[in-house]
Design a protein around this motif. Structure first.
Motif, PDB file in Angstrom:
ATOM      1  N   PRO A  10     -10.515  -0.608  -3.602  1.00 49.85           N
ATOM      2  CA  PRO A  10      -9.811   0.415  -2.737  1.00 49.85           C
ATOM      3  C   PRO A  10      -8.774   1.096  -2.940  1.00 49.85           C
ATOM      4  N   SER A  11      -8.673   2.476  -2.808  1.00 48.06           N
ATOM      5  CA  SER A  11      -7.470   3.224  -3.071  1.00 48.06           C
ATOM      6  C   SER A  11      -6.813   3.788  -2.225  1.00 48.06           C
ATOM      7  N   GLY A  12      -7.173   3.854  -0.846  1.00 50.87           N
ATOM      8  CA  GLY A  12      -6.673   4.503   0.205  1.00 50.87           C
ATOM      9  C   GLY A  12      -7.081   3.836   1.803  1.00 50.87           C
ATOM     10  N   TYR A  13      -6.610   4.177   2.426  1.00 51.02           N
ATOM     11  CA  TYR A  13      -6.846   3.820   3.963  1.00 51.02           C
ATOM     12  C   TYR A  13      -6.802   4.966   5.021  1.00 51.02           C
ATOM     13  N   TYR A  14      -7.674   4.679   6.161  1.00 56.50           N
ATOM     14  CA  TYR A  14      -7.680   5.573   7.378  1.00 56.50           C
ATOM     15  C   TYR A  14      -6.389   4.466   8.098  1.00 56.50           C
ATOM     16  N   ARG A  15      -5.673   5.138   8.734  1.00 52.26           N
ATOM     17  CA  ARG A  15      -4.807   4.371   9.802  1.00 52.26           C
ATOM     18  C   ARG A  15      -5.477   3.790  11.094  1.00 52.26           C
ATOM     19  N   SER A  16      -6.548   4.810  11.431  1.00 45.30           N
ATOM     20  CA  SER A  16      -7.446   4.440  12.425  1.00 45.30           C
ATOM     21  C   SER A  16      -8.667   4.969  12.448  1.00 45.30           C
ATOM     22  N   ILE A  17      -9.487   4.448  12.974  1.00 47.35           N
ATOM     23  CA  ILE A  17     -10.989   5.055  13.105  1.00 47.35           C
ATOM     24  C   ILE A  17     -11.039   6.454  13.451  1.00 47.35           C
ATOM     25  N   LEU A  18      -9.950   7.074  14.225  1.00 46.00           N
ATOM     26  CA  LEU A  18     -10.082   8.464  14.720  1.00 46.00           C
ATOM     27  C   LEU A  18      -9.814   9.088  13.511  1.00 46.00           C
ATOM     28  N   ASN A 108       5.749 -14.325   8.815  1.00 45.40           N
ATOM     29  CA  ASN A 108       5.110 -14.655  10.080  1.00 45.40           C
ATOM     30  C   ASN A 108       5.398 -13.086  10.651  1.00 45.40           C
ATOM     31  N   ARG A 109       4.606 -12.184  10.392  1.00 44.66           N
ATOM     32  CA  ARG A 109       4.561 -10.949  10.915  1.00 44.66           C
ATOM     33  C   ARG A 109       3.147 -10.303  10.471  1.00 44.66           C
ATOM     34  N   MET A 110       2.855  -9.152  11.332  1.00 45.24           N
ATOM     35  CA  MET A 110       1.606  -8.452  10.826  1.00 45.24           C
ATOM     36  C   MET A 110       2.101  -7.491   9.881  1.00 45.24           C
ATOM     37  N   LEU A 111       1.139  -7.325   8.662  1.00 46.39           N
ATOM     38  CA  LEU A 111       1.387  -6.605   7.795  1.00 46.39           C
ATOM     39  C   LEU A 111       1.145  -5.055   7.851  1.00 46.39           C
ATOM     40  N   GLU A 112       1.925  -4.194   7.199  1.00 49.39           N
ATOM     41  CA  GLU A 112       1.671  -2.753   7.162  1.00 49.39           C
ATOM     42  C   GLU A 112       0.393  -2.425   6.373  1.00 49.39           C
ATOM     43  N   ALA A 113      -0.398  -1.246   6.870  1.00 53.11           N
ATOM     44  CA  ALA A 113      -1.456  -0.855   6.004  1.00 53.11           C
ATOM     45  C   ALA A 113      -1.267  -0.991   4.656  1.00 53.11           C
ATOM     46  N   GLU A 114      -0.271  -0.533   4.059  1.00 49.74           N
ATOM     47  CA  GLU A 114       0.004  -0.304   2.456  1.00 49.74           C
ATOM     48  C   GLU A 114       0.192  -1.969   2.036  1.00 49.74           C
ATOM     49  N   GLU A 115       0.248  -2.684   2.903  1.00 48.64           N
ATOM     50  CA  GLU A 115       0.709  -4.033   2.260  1.00 48.64           C
ATOM     51  C   GLU A 115      -0.571  -4.903   2.244  1.00 48.64           C
ATOM     52  N   HIS A 116      -1.738  -4.293   2.925  1.00 49.03           N
ATOM     53  CA  HIS A 116      -2.847  -5.134   3.306  1.00 49.03           C
ATOM     54  C   HIS A 116      -3.593  -5.903   1.841  1.00 49.03           C
ATOM     55  N   PRO A 117      -4.131  -7.069   2.158  1.00 50.47           N
ATOM     56  CA  PRO A 117      -4.442  -7.901   0.742  1.00 50.47           C
ATOM     57  C   PRO A 117      -5.354  -7.091   0.152  1.00 50.47           C
ATOM     58  N   VAL A 118      -6.262  -6.131   0.572  1.00 50.32           N
ATOM     59  CA  VAL A 118      -7.328  -5.698   0.001  1.00 50.32           C
ATOM     60  C   VAL A 118      -6.591  -4.636  -1.187  1.00 50.32           C
ATOM     61  N   PHE A 119      -5.512  -4.125  -1.040  1.00 46.76           N
ATOM     62  CA  PHE A 119      -4.852  -3.556  -2.166  1.00 46.76           C
ATOM     63  C   PHE A 119      -4.081  -4.307  -3.211  1.00 46.76           C
ATOM     64  N   HIS A 120      -3.909  -5.649  -2.679  1.00 52.42           N
ATOM     65  CA  HIS A 120      -3.217  -6.621  -3.642  1.00 52.42           C
ATOM     66  C   HIS A 120      -3.803  -7.835  -4.347  1.00 52.42           C
ATOM     67  N   ARG A 121      -4.809  -8.038  -3.561  1.00 47.40           N
ATOM     68  CA  ARG A 121      -5.710  -9.188  -4.119  1.00 47.40           C
ATOM     69  C   ARG A 121      -7.155  -8.986  -4.292  1.00 47.40           C
ATOM     70  N   TRP A 122      -7.418  -7.924  -4.752  1.00 45.21           N
ATOM     71  CA  TRP A 122      -8.736  -7.344  -4.951  1.00 45.21           C
ATOM     72  C   TRP A 122      -9.483  -8.364  -5.964  1.00 45.21           C
ATOM     73  N   ASN A 123     -10.850  -8.906  -5.623  1.00 48.03           N
ATOM     74  CA  ASN A 123     -11.359  -9.898  -6.591  1.00 48.03           C
ATOM     75  C   ASN A 123     -12.429  -9.337  -7.186  1.00 48.03           C
TER      76      ASN A 123
END
Length: 378
Positions: A10-18, A108-123
């Motif tokens: 993945p190379s991007g994100y939608y902040r919300s379904i809207l 011990n916190r919720m991650l921001e969108a750009e920090e999501h593992p899908v961008f950093h741990r893609w397998n």
């Protein structure tokens, strides 16, 4: 189930379904690509101040009113689900962030969108195709009893309310306890209809059916009402349980009372009995809380059972003075419970960096003060 190449990381994100829905509208593919059906959570949430001996109450427990917002059930044609936490992706593989919240246990916190593992741990997993409409009930904290009750089960009710049929459910694994299997059995859901995520999971369905996350709508009173409707009928109603109870965390790994024996001796004077919820089935826990008149305990997932209490039940929560989370004050307000709180003193440990994981010391004189405030007789 068949496999295919995954199309790359993945190379991007939608902040919300809207945001994704807006794109569908611009491309005039909104009905073919999917739809977002608003979900009404109903009444305004009203929160009153806790009763306490404390001179200063944490801002998280400030009285307020809030109209629940942001609920929906979305369909996503060729939608995808990735990883053990079950992140939801669009057909082209972009993260849909408001359906894919992720918690970092180290920070011990919720991650921001750009920090999501899908961008950093893609397998580079193999993409597996699933036929038909597949419901998604994944949540990063679903292994925890509170989050199972409040972040997963109400979303099942949202699916039923939508009236959209589905063939299977994608969920997280649950290695920590039997509560998933027990509640699933109560609700008549077969394990054969469940697809479990794992670190190598990457699914694409003909259509995903995904309800919004409860935490994004501030856990409206509707969640507690829904849990009562779903689970109260399955309580072990013939079980005789004590009316005054103290929920021990002695068998937990964090937030235990270091002077619990002294606390229990004090509580015995008020006929308050220690309870170890690890020894109780879900049906028994529901009966225990539904029958109790006084409930005391340190902040912890077992207090999620406050959802099943009768209005007017007295609740005394012991809160770490540096880790105040309004979860059980919130549920108490949903259920019109008589809520009290007191601070416990954190017990520092060099191996623990987060106050919320520290054990707690309870001053017995202050404990007696709050018991006196409740009007309980010895």
């Amino acid at each position: 189930m068949r496999f295919s190449v995954n199309g790359g990381a993945p190379s991007g994100y939608y902040r919300s379904i809207l945001e994704l829905e807006t794109e569908w509208g611009q491309k005039r593919t909104i009905h073919e690509a999917g739809q977002v059906i608003p979900f009404d959570f109903g009444q305004v949430a009203e929160f009153t101040a806790p009763k306490s001996i404390e001179s200063s109450i944490h801002p998280a427990l400030t009285p307020y009113c809030l109209q629940p917002f942001g609920g929906y059930v979305a369909t996503i044609s060729s939608g995808r689900v990735w990883g053990e936490s079950g992140a939801v992706l669009s057909p082209e593989g972009k993260l849909i962030f408001d359906l894919s919240q992720e918690y970092d246990a180290v920070q011990n916190r919720m991650l921001e969108a750009e920090e999501h593992p899908v961008f950093h741990r893609w397998n580079d997993p193999k993409l597996q195709y699933l036929e038909g409409t597949v419901a998604v009930l994944t949540f990063c904290g679903s292994h925890n009893y509170f989050h199972w009750l409040y972040d997963v089960l109400p979303r099942l009710a949202m699916l039923k309310t939508s009236g959209i049929p589905y063939t299977s459910i994608i969920m997280n694994p649950n290695p920590y306890g039997p509560f998933v299997e027990q509640t699933w059995a109560m609700l008549g859901i077969s394990e054969s209809s469940v697809i479990r995520t794992n670190p190598e999971a990457y699914f694409e369905a003909d259509q995903l059916l995904v309800p919004s996350l409860m935490m994004n709508s501030h856990y409206p009173p509707w969640t507690t009402d829904t849990l009562r409707k779903l689970l109260l009928p399955h309580r072990e109603s013939t079980l005789a349980t004590p009316e005054r109870i103290y929920i021990s965390r002695n068998k937990a790994s964090t937030r235990r009372l270091i002077n619990e024996e002294e606390v229990i001796r004090c509580l015995e004077e008020y006929s308050i009995q220690p309870i170890y919820l690890e020894d109780w089935t879900v049906a028994q826990q529901i009966q225990l809380f539904a029958s109790a008149k006084v409930i005391m305990g340190a902040h912890g997932a077992g207090l999620a059972n406050l959802a099943f209490c009768q209005s007017g039940t007295q609740v005394i929560e012991i809160v770490h003075e540096q880790h105040v989370v309004p979860t059980y004050w919130m549920i108490s307000n949903h259920n019109a419970l008589d809520y009290y709180m007191m601070y416990g003193q954190g017990w520092p440990d060099p191996a623990i960096r987060f106050p919320g994981f520290e054990d707690i010391y309870v001053d017995i004189d202050r404990l007696k003060q709050i018991l006196h405030l409740t009007g309980l007789n010895t």
